[in-house]
Write a protein that holds these residues in place. Sequence first.
Motif, short mmCIF file in Angstrom:
data_model
loop_
_atom_site.label_atom_id
_atom_site.label_comp_id
_atom_site.label_asym_id
_atom_site.label_seq_id
_atom_site.Cartn_x
_atom_site.Cartn_y
_atom_site.Cartn_z
N GLY A 113 0.83 -1.19 0.00
CA GLY A 113 0.00 0.00 0.00
C GLY A 113 0.86 1.23 0.00
N ALA A 114 0.20 2.38 -0.01
CA ALA A 114 0.94 3.62 0.01
C ALA A 114 1.61 3.81 1.36
CB ALA A 114 0.00 4.79 -0.28
N LYS A 115 2.61 4.66 1.39
CA LYS A 115 3.35 4.90 2.63
C LYS A 115 2.43 5.49 3.69
CE LYS A 115 6.57 7.39 0.57
NZ LYS A 115 7.76 8.23 0.43
N VAL A 144 5.12 11.00 18.32
CA VAL A 144 5.55 10.10 17.25
C VAL A 144 5.27 10.77 15.89
CG1 VAL A 144 5.26 7.84 16.17
CG2 VAL A 144 5.06 8.09 18.66
N LEU A 145 6.33 10.99 15.16
CA LEU A 145 6.22 11.56 13.80
C LEU A 145 6.29 10.42 12.80
CD1 LEU A 145 6.29 13.88 11.70
CD2 LEU A 145 8.79 13.89 11.99
N LEU A 146 5.24 10.27 12.02
CA LEU A 146 5.22 9.24 10.99
C LEU A 146 5.41 9.93 9.63
CD1 LEU A 146 2.46 8.17 13.05
CD2 LEU A 146 3.60 6.19 12.06
N SER A 147 6.56 9.71 9.04
CA SER A 147 6.89 10.42 7.80
C SER A 147 7.97 9.65 7.05
CB SER A 147 7.40 11.84 8.13
OG SER A 147 7.93 12.46 7.00
N ASP A 148 8.15 10.04 5.80
CA ASP A 148 9.27 9.44 5.06
C ASP A 148 10.55 10.24 5.27
OD1 ASP A 148 8.61 11.70 3.67
OD2 ASP A 148 7.92 10.66 1.86
N ARG A 175 10.31 6.46 10.20
CA ARG A 175 10.56 6.72 8.79
C ARG A 175 9.96 5.60 7.96
NH1 ARG A 175 16.27 6.16 5.96
NH2 ARG A 175 15.58 3.99 6.10
N VAL A 176 8.93 5.95 7.21
CA VAL A 176 8.23 4.96 6.38
C VAL A 176 8.69 5.13 4.93
CG1 VAL A 176 5.99 4.10 5.62
CG2 VAL A 176 6.25 5.07 7.91
N LEU A 177 9.24 4.07 4.36
CA LEU A 177 9.69 4.12 2.98
C LEU A 177 9.02 3.04 2.17
CD1 LEU A 177 13.56 4.62 3.27
CD2 LEU A 177 11.84 6.34 2.79
N ARG A 183 13.03 2.73 11.56
CA ARG A 183 13.06 2.60 10.11
C ARG A 183 12.06 1.52 9.68
NH1 ARG A 183 17.78 3.82 12.30
NH2 ARG A 183 19.29 5.14 11.21
N ALA A 184 11.18 1.91 8.81
CA ALA A 184 10.16 0.96 8.38
C ALA A 184 10.00 1.03 6.88
CB ALA A 184 8.82 1.27 9.06
N VAL A 185 9.73 -0.13 6.31
CA VAL A 185 9.41 -0.21 4.89
C VAL A 185 8.01 -0.78 4.81
CG1 VAL A 185 10.09 -1.20 2.67
CG2 VAL A 185 11.83 -0.61 4.35
N THR A 186 7.26 -0.33 3.85
CA THR A 186 5.84 -0.71 3.83
C THR A 186 5.64 -2.20 3.66
OG1 THR A 186 5.77 -0.24 1.46
CG2 THR A 186 5.08 1.51 2.94
N THR A 187 6.68 -2.93 3.26
CA THR A 187 6.56 -4.40 3.18
C THR A 187 6.81 -5.05 4.55
OG1 THR A 187 8.84 -4.39 2.43
CG2 THR A 187 7.14 -4.60 0.74
N ASP A 188 7.32 -4.27 5.50
CA ASP A 188 7.53 -4.84 6.84
C ASP A 188 6.18 -5.08 7.51
OD1 ASP A 188 10.23 -4.51 6.42
OD2 ASP A 188 10.38 -2.65 7.57
N PRO A 189 6.07 -6.14 8.34
CA PRO A 189 4.81 -6.33 9.10
C PRO A 189 4.60 -5.13 10.03
CG PRO A 189 6.17 -8.30 9.19
CD PRO A 189 7.01 -7.24 8.56
N PRO A 190 3.43 -4.54 10.00
CA PRO A 190 3.19 -3.37 10.85
C PRO A 190 3.42 -3.67 12.33
CG PRO A 190 1.47 -3.59 9.22
CD PRO A 190 2.29 -4.81 9.11
N VAL A 191 3.16 -4.90 12.71
CA VAL A 191 3.30 -5.25 14.13
C VAL A 191 4.74 -5.06 14.59
CG1 VAL A 191 3.62 -7.69 13.61
CG2 VAL A 191 2.80 -7.02 15.87
#
Lengths: 300, 682
Positions: free
Chosen positions: A99-101, A186-190, A216-218, A277-285
């Motif tokens: 999905g989108a970031k 908590v700042l959720l951003s790229d 950081r969501v990428l 550091r997070a990538v959108t393919t990572d499990p959100p949990v």
Amino acid sequence: MIERRLDWGELAPLRLSARHAADGVYAGAHRSPRRGAGVEFGGHRAYVPGDDLRFIDRHALMRHGRLLVRQFETETDRALRLVVDATESMAYRGKGAPGAKLAYAAVVAAALARIAISGGDPVAVDWIGGDAREPLPALGGREAFERVLAALETVRPGGDIRLDPQAVERAFAAVARHARRGAIVVLLSDLIDLPDGTLDRFAALSSLGRTLIAVRVLDPVEASFSFEGAVRLESSEGDVVVDTDADAVRQAYLARLEEVAQTWDERLAPSGGGVVRAVTTDPPVDTVREVVLAARGGGA
Amino acid sequence: MSFATWLALAVGVFVVAPFVAHLLRRSRAEPKEFPPAHLVPVAEPVARQQSRLEDRLLLGIRAAMVLALAVLGATPLLRCSRLSLARSAGGSVALAIVVDDSLSMRARAPSGKSRFDLAIGGAKELLGTTREGDAVAIVLAGAPARIVLSATTDLAAARHALDQIQESDRATDLGAAVELARSLLHSLPHVDRRVVLLSDFAGGPIPKGEIQVWAPLADLRKPVDDCAVVSASSHGRRVSVSLACSTAQAARGRSLELVVTDGKAEPSSEDAGKDAKAAKAGEVVASEKLDMRPGDQTLSLDPPVLGAGLDARLSGTDDNRADDRAPVAPDSTGFGFGVYSDIATAGATTGGATVLEQALEALGRDLAVKPLATLPEDEKDLRGLGALLLDDPAGIAPEARGSLAAWLERGGVAVAFLGPKSENVQLGTTLEPFVRGALRWEHTKASSVDPASTAWLGAPGSSFDALAPKGRTRLDSALPDGAKVMARWDDGQPFLVEHATGRGVTYAVSLPSSPDQSDLALRPGFLALLEYFIDQAERRSGPKRTAAGTPWTFPATSSVEIEGPRGRAAVEALGRGSDSSKSFVGDVVGRYRVVQDGETSTRIVSIHSDEVTTEPREPDSANEKVVTGGVESKLDVSREVALFLLALFAGELVLRALRRARPKRGRRKTDVPPTREPAAGG
């Protein structure tokens, strides 16, 4: 301002995704992660301007020559301030991404909200960009979770933060005004297209014992730079167009990307927070768990 | 549109298509959205760099191959036209190539090349089609016509001779050139004999003859727009310039300019000091617009500076740039003819100047006639003269004789028309150096000059008949050593005697000019004789200006060095023994520096206006028997094209082999150019 619907992709529906993520993290009795004024000593941290001078440990000062603040476990609630970057770049969804970031950030934010509300802590939501909706004030209880979900579900990404640098200022000003002592921000951003000085302003929120965490969501394409050969890249915000050879510049790009994250990490560490550091393919949990650990002082 | 046009268009598509495909392949990629684009360094794609260096070469080779294939396939339709020698019976051919090297041939033909280059190119093409056994002769048609190569079967020598031919500013002498060419072929055993005339036909008619003339290059005969500076000379403070234009169009918007060439120009007397600083090399000191009309015109300018360092030039351009500039000859009054005669005996009945002076004026030559009351006793007084004419002198005094001898040593030409007074010379005087000893004036029955002895004067030489002389001077007993009789009376007595003295020469004529004594002055031959004397004087004393192609003669004993527009020039030795001399022909317009026996003088070569005003013409095939056209054969070039195609194919194979052998370049990781610093949170 450009507005478009959020590409939720496989992350929809938000309610289920957020609950699933939160349930994976939530483990038994909730213990307030707040450190500050209380009865049980909770350790030291470096002094930042705005800290209550009463908690400066003069013994540590004489021993180490550094200003350290004594922290205590507290029984009081800790407000969670979610600052969600909803600018145009957060609507990006590359090939192979679920999905989108912004959708991923929304899942993480909702899960964090559920966890906080379950622990009795109030949750507030502020926006950077997006459809310029009003920030959600700090609320607690079951109804608060529903309102956070509704806000996150209906947000429309858009806006060029470079054309409206005051958007960051507005969001952080609200946090500075309303976040109470010991709140978790908590700042959720790229962390990509934010205007100059954003990091300075965000770090300044660490006064009053606030914990600052940047998620950081990428997109996987952004995280791996999976292009090949000659490519022409166009940024979502601003008018940056780059003709390049992807194979030749991949390493340089990845190094610069990591450099950005490192810079944020170093600036947020004194507040007890850091960059997740997070990538959108990572499990959100997993991402939510890292945020919770960071908020507890486990480091990002 | 014809089939060939469609075919050409189709070939064009085949040639262009790979290029278009190449451009499309090399076109920029479609932009892709990528939010952190500003973090990506800019780098020239390696593939694009390679395509620039290698694909372009391959593309060029392939395009050339397509073209070559198309040409090869179109061989039945497409052939190259060249001038070639068609053989009627397959036998050997005797060929006399007449190349016109006159000034008009320096004009630019419609193709952009000069007519002269086209003519030389045509001659070489013809030579290229000759084969063993063919005889070739080469004649030049610039006046005077001359033989460059006598008929020979040595074709290499013919090619070498063609390579040596240079353009010139001579006049045209087509008739004589064709006659020369025919005479060269006349004695050859070849059955097939031809004269090839490569000329613009801007000259006289072609004489008829047994051997036909072939004029193959029609491009040479296309008219051109040309204006020329024919001559320029200074007279006092003014400069007179003679111009010629072939068409009015050639004169449109053009001006005559006087430009300082080498800084030798000096301020004129009245402007001295005022404009002295203006005499810098390259500076235009005077100008005047040309009349917009064809033909000759004369302009007079009054420049602030005078001297030998001025050139007259035309502004703008035309089809012949070789004749747009000419040097200004120094004041012609410095070169003149001194005439010593008695108005009482040598004057005309109608009054006015003496017969000699009037005859010299009638010649229309650029001469300054100076009547002399007495013969100068100082050699310096004679230096300004090119020639000296004495009409019936009554002896020459020793002082005058001394100065005359010194002047003759320096190259003067003196002519004595000896009459009745020669018999009664005054005491202490003689007629040396013209004759030696005493002379006798006698009554004679001979009334005509032998025309055979005056043939060197041309047609006018036969006009000395029935001169009705009242007497004549007997010269046979008074001839100095080494004297040469150039013309005789019909009874064998000398009529005209030449005697070389130093660099100069004397002539003694056995009749005076007075019409009272004979009809000599009334005959056309008299003017021809005077012209001959003038020519001799010009050749010896250094004429201020001669037409291109006019020979300059120097005594064999003189040391001569000449430097002209083409650099140092070679002086040719002529004859042997007492008749030997040195000669030089200035055939290019310009200023020549002549050093003769240590004395330096400047001579100027100019053009003949007919070279500009005479239009090229098509030969009169009926009267002149000149064959034109129909001689440009077509030559198959398929063999050359096929070889070229093979070379291209080999080139592509080599290029591909080299590219395979070359190790692939690694991706450049370290040469990424720096971009802006990453924004840490902006």
